[in-house]
Scaffold this active site. Structure first.
Site, short mmCIF file in Angstrom:
data_model
loop_
_atom_site.label_atom_id
_atom_site.label_comp_id
_atom_site.label_asym_id
_atom_site.label_seq_id
_atom_site.Cartn_x
_atom_site.Cartn_y
_atom_site.Cartn_z
CB ALA A 122 -0.86 0.13 1.20
CB ALA A 128 0.63 10.00 -3.18
N GLY A 129 0.54 9.14 -6.64
CA GLY A 129 0.55 7.79 -7.72
C GLY A 129 2.00 7.93 -7.87
CG ASP A 240 14.58 -0.76 -9.59
OD1 ASP A 240 13.58 -0.20 -10.08
OD2 ASP A 240 15.50 -0.37 -9.03
CD GLN A 336 -8.81 -3.80 -36.81
OE1 GLN A 336 -9.31 -3.53 -35.62
NE2 GLN A 336 -9.43 -3.84 -38.00
CD GLU A 363 3.77 -4.02 -9.58
OE1 GLU A 363 5.30 -4.34 -9.71
OE2 GLU A 363 2.99 -4.91 -9.49
#
Length: 379
Positions: A122, A128-129, A240, A336, A363
């Site tokens: 969390a 806040a992103g 990372d 498509q 992420e």
């Protein structure tokens, strides 16, 4: 990199593939419509060890290397990206504890996962992103009682409504900023900690995504992971590590879309012949196949570098960004190729196209990944 996979890696990959084909793929559409995952899937996944893949053997987990984990997540992504996201969230939430936790914290956390528990990471909030320094959730230290009191709201938290243990980021500085960001362990059921609104998402709908509310949540000092102010570094190291796994799910999602599109192209006839014989379709399929393979190799490279213990921030960003973009492009082209049938909810191509979009967002958005890559290349 060694491209010769071991017998154990291939066996684990086949085990997950069989699980996906038998238990997940047949009900993926139903779970999508229900906006929920079937709880029994987590029980089966726990029995197979899929919920504790990065937990070291010394703490009772499988202790798998990153390449093997990526191979397994790719298979999960083929069946349902939502289910894959929920399971991968355990690795995401566990990484901070393995990075900076005490031995006691690691054993407590890993025991929950080894028993089939789910975890949640969390960090994101309504305000806040991408800017983690804007985290407004506050953690006030009571040195006398050796506790912290947490107040704030978290948003878009995977497993938010169903997790047994949470890794919460809060700020210990009044003026905020990344220097005050700190990580805390908050168990399910802690007084003042509750689940808010459940998101009704466009894609990965089987994955539980909820708001979390912390209203005077008091936890002991021993639940702080690392030092005060170390949270930003822990979060970046964690992301990372997790980004190649997002890439792996994206690769599985794209591969499944390509497979169904090719199968359809061989059967669908127009102008007296299968559309697979048309050069325009063949060109689309060739581009889809090349990009999937390139994405897979970028994922494996980032994972191999992580396992070798070398800096892989740029490579992790490349793997996540390219694989996510590939998933979006390939699933769109699969729809498509299949035309009106692909656009129908009766066909899994439509769901995969919706699922793919989030890969470019969570992420770390792909715009942020490009900033990371550019920074590493230029400076």
């Amino acid at each position: 990199m060694n491209f010769a996979f071991t017998e154990e890696q291939l066996e684990l990959q086949e085990m997950v593939r069989e699980f996906v084909e038998k238990e997940i793929t047949p009900i993926a559409g139903e779970m999508d419509a229900e906006n929920a995952t079937r709880p029994e899937l987590f029980k089966m996944a726990a029995d197979m060890g899929l919920l504790n893949v990065i937990v070291p053997e010394e703490y009772g987990g499988l202790g798998l290397d990153s390449v093997t984990v990526a191979m397994m997540y790719e298979e999960l992504g083929k069946g349902c990206a939502g289910v894959a996201t929920s399971m991968a969230a355990n690795s995401l939430a566990t990484a901070p504890v393995l990075i900076a936790g005490t031995d006691e914290q690691k054993r407590m956390w890993c025991d929950i996962l080894n028993d089939g528990g789910l975890a949640a990471f969390a960090l994101t909030e309504p305000g806040a992103g991408s800017d983690a320094g804007s985290v407004a959730t506050r953690a006030v230290h009571d040195k006398e009682n050796k506790t912290y009191t947490l107040n704030g709201t978290k948003a878009f938290i995977t497993n938010g409504g169903i997790a047994d243990i949470y890794l919460i980021f809060a700020n210990t500085r009044k003026d905020g900023g990344i220097r005050g960001l700190t990580a805390f362990i908050v168990p399910k059921g802690t007084p003042g900690f509750k689940v808010g609104r459940k998101e009704d998402k466009m894609g990965i709908r089987p994955s539980n995504t909820c708001e979390l509310i912390l209203d005077n949540v008091v936890i002991p000092e021993s639940n702080r992971v690392g030092r005060e102010g170390q949270g930003f570094r822990i979060a970046m190291q964690t992301l990372d590590s997790a980004r190649p796994f997002v890439g792996a799910v994206s690769v599985g999602l794209a591969q499944a879309a390509l497979d169904v599109a090719v199968s359809y192209a061989k059967e669908r006839k127009q102008f007296g012949q299968p559309i697979a014989s048309f050069e325009m379709i063949q060109e689309m399929v060739a581009d889809m196949a090349m990009k999937i393979d390139a994405a897979r190799l970028l994922v494996y490279r980032a994972c191999a570098m992580r396992d070798e213990g070398v800096v892989f921030t740029k490579e992790a960003a490349m793997a996540k960004c390219f694989a996510a973009d590939t998933a979006m492009e390939v699933t769109t082209n699969a729809v498509q190729i299949m035309g009106g049938y692909g656009y129908s909810k009766e066909n899994p191509a439509e769901k995969r196209m919706r699922d793919a979009k989030i890969m470019q967002i969570y992420e770390g958005t792909n715009q942020i990944q490009r900033l990371v890559i550019a920074n590493k290349v230029m400076y």
